[in-house]
Design a protein around this motif. Structure first.
Motif, short mmCIF file in Angstrom:
data_model
loop_
_atom_site.label_atom_id
_atom_site.label_comp_id
_atom_site.label_asym_id
_atom_site.label_seq_id
_atom_site.Cartn_x
_atom_site.Cartn_y
_atom_site.Cartn_z
N UNK A 137 0.82 -1.22 0.00
CA UNK A 137 0.00 0.00 0.00
C UNK A 137 0.85 1.27 0.00
N UNK A 138 2.09 1.16 0.47
CA UNK A 138 2.99 2.31 0.44
C UNK A 138 3.20 2.84 -0.97
N UNK A 139 3.18 1.96 -1.95
CA UNK A 139 3.31 2.36 -3.36
C UNK A 139 2.16 3.28 -3.73
N UNK A 140 0.96 2.88 -3.35
CA UNK A 140 -0.23 3.68 -3.70
C UNK A 140 -0.18 5.02 -2.98
N UNK A 141 0.21 5.03 -1.70
CA UNK A 141 0.30 6.28 -0.95
C UNK A 141 1.30 7.23 -1.59
N UNK A 142 2.45 6.71 -2.00
CA UNK A 142 3.48 7.56 -2.61
C UNK A 142 2.99 8.19 -3.90
N UNK A 143 2.35 7.39 -4.73
CA UNK A 143 1.83 7.92 -6.00
C UNK A 143 0.74 8.96 -5.73
N UNK A 144 -0.14 8.66 -4.78
CA UNK A 144 -1.23 9.60 -4.47
C UNK A 144 -0.68 10.90 -3.88
N UNK A 145 0.33 10.81 -3.03
CA UNK A 145 0.92 12.02 -2.46
C UNK A 145 1.63 12.85 -3.52
N UNK A 146 2.18 12.19 -4.53
CA UNK A 146 2.89 12.90 -5.58
C UNK A 146 1.93 13.60 -6.54
N UNK A 147 0.82 12.95 -6.87
CA UNK A 147 -0.09 13.48 -7.88
C UNK A 147 -1.33 14.16 -7.31
N UNK A 148 -1.63 13.94 -6.04
CA UNK A 148 -2.82 14.57 -5.44
C UNK A 148 -2.55 16.02 -5.08
N UNK A 149 -3.50 16.88 -5.40
CA UNK A 149 -3.33 18.31 -5.13
C UNK A 149 -3.63 18.65 -3.68
N UNK A 150 -4.65 18.01 -3.12
CA UNK A 150 -5.01 18.22 -1.72
C UNK A 150 -5.42 16.88 -1.15
N UNK A 151 -5.78 16.86 0.13
CA UNK A 151 -6.09 15.58 0.77
C UNK A 151 -7.28 14.88 0.12
N UNK A 152 -8.29 15.64 -0.23
CA UNK A 152 -9.46 15.05 -0.88
C UNK A 152 -9.08 14.40 -2.21
N UNK A 153 -8.26 15.09 -2.97
CA UNK A 153 -7.79 14.59 -4.25
C UNK A 153 -6.96 13.31 -4.06
N UNK A 179 -7.21 11.16 -1.57
CA UNK A 179 -8.12 10.08 -1.18
C UNK A 179 -8.88 9.53 -2.38
N UNK A 180 -9.35 10.44 -3.24
CA UNK A 180 -10.06 10.01 -4.46
C UNK A 180 -9.14 9.18 -5.36
N UNK A 181 -7.91 9.66 -5.51
CA UNK A 181 -6.95 8.96 -6.35
C UNK A 181 -6.63 7.58 -5.77
N UNK A 182 -6.50 7.50 -4.46
CA UNK A 182 -6.23 6.22 -3.80
C UNK A 182 -7.34 5.21 -4.16
N UNK A 183 -8.59 5.66 -4.04
CA UNK A 183 -9.71 4.77 -4.37
C UNK A 183 -9.69 4.36 -5.84
N UNK A 184 -9.38 5.30 -6.71
CA UNK A 184 -9.35 5.00 -8.15
C UNK A 184 -8.23 4.01 -8.47
N UNK A 185 -7.07 4.18 -7.84
CA UNK A 185 -5.96 3.25 -8.07
C UNK A 185 -6.34 1.85 -7.61
N UNK A 186 -6.92 1.73 -6.43
CA UNK A 186 -7.32 0.41 -5.92
C UNK A 186 -8.36 -0.22 -6.85
N UNK A 187 -9.30 0.58 -7.34
CA UNK A 187 -10.30 0.08 -8.28
C UNK A 187 -9.65 -0.44 -9.56
N UNK A 188 -8.71 0.32 -10.10
CA UNK A 188 -8.04 -0.11 -11.33
C UNK A 188 -7.18 -1.36 -11.10
N UNK A 189 -6.57 -1.44 -9.92
CA UNK A 189 -5.81 -2.66 -9.58
C UNK A 189 -6.74 -3.86 -9.50
N UNK A 190 -7.90 -3.67 -8.89
CA UNK A 190 -8.87 -4.76 -8.76
C UNK A 190 -9.34 -5.22 -10.15
N UNK A 191 -9.63 -4.26 -11.03
CA UNK A 191 -10.08 -4.61 -12.39
C UNK A 191 -8.99 -5.38 -13.15
#
Length: 167
Positions: free
Chosen positions: A14-30, A32-44
């Motif tokens: 999960x650290x991989x996802x956090x790092x990517x989200x922290x790098x590309x997310x503009x604010x905390x809400x962004x 969190x949204x990106x984290x969910x989208x990444x997990x969804x794409x990984x699941x698919x």
């Protein structure tokens, strides 16, 4: 059984996802949204994961592609107003009180890079080999080396100019 393997993989990496989200997310809400989208794409994509590469390599590729795609979509979309973060009890994944000035300068410099440069430098800072970086990003090993050298030079110039402006 597939769900258990997927959850275990997410928990381990999960650290991989956090790092990517922290790098590309503009604010905390962004983030969190990106984290969910990444997990969804990984699941698919999980049922088609053939174990030909390491799980972490595969996850980086999916996470970075998702983040870059979302960034491009967001830049074409009109600005929207989000729900107040006061309504949620979500921990901030991107703040570290002990962060020093050098780390802060580096983060600001990285934010000045293009999206693909951010992805490459993230992997480099994670001590990925040129082979791993080339596999995740989809470029040749020699191209990865050239790009890393150019990115380092660009970051050095940005940091020097940032320090100069602070005086």
């Amino acid at each position: 059984m597939m769900e258990h393997a997927f959850v275990e993989m997410i928990n381990i990496h999960r650290g991989i996802i956090y790092k990517v989200c922290n790098l590309y997310g503009l604010d905390q809400e962004d983030k969190n949204d990106l984290f969910q989208e990444v997990v969804l794409q990984l699941w698919k994509a999980f049922p088609s994961f053939r174990q030909e590469s390491k799980q972490s390599t595969w996850m980086y590729r999916i996470a970075l592609n998702t983040a870059i795609t979302n960034f491009r979509k967001a830049s074409r979309r009109p600005e929207s107003r989000g729900i107040s973060t006061d309504e949620f009890q979500i921990p901030d994944l991107g703040t570290y009180p002990e962060e020093d000035e050098q780390m802060s300068l580096l983060k600001r410099a990285i934010n000045c890079l293009t999206e693909i440069e951010k992805a490459i430098i993230l992997l480099y800072l994670e001590d990925k080999t040129y082979d791993e970086i080339s596999e995740i990003i989809g470029i040749s090993k020699s191209n990865a080396g050239v790009r890393i050298t150019r990115i380092k030079n660009k970051l050095e110039k940005i940091i020097k100019s940032d320090r100069y402006e602070l005086r």
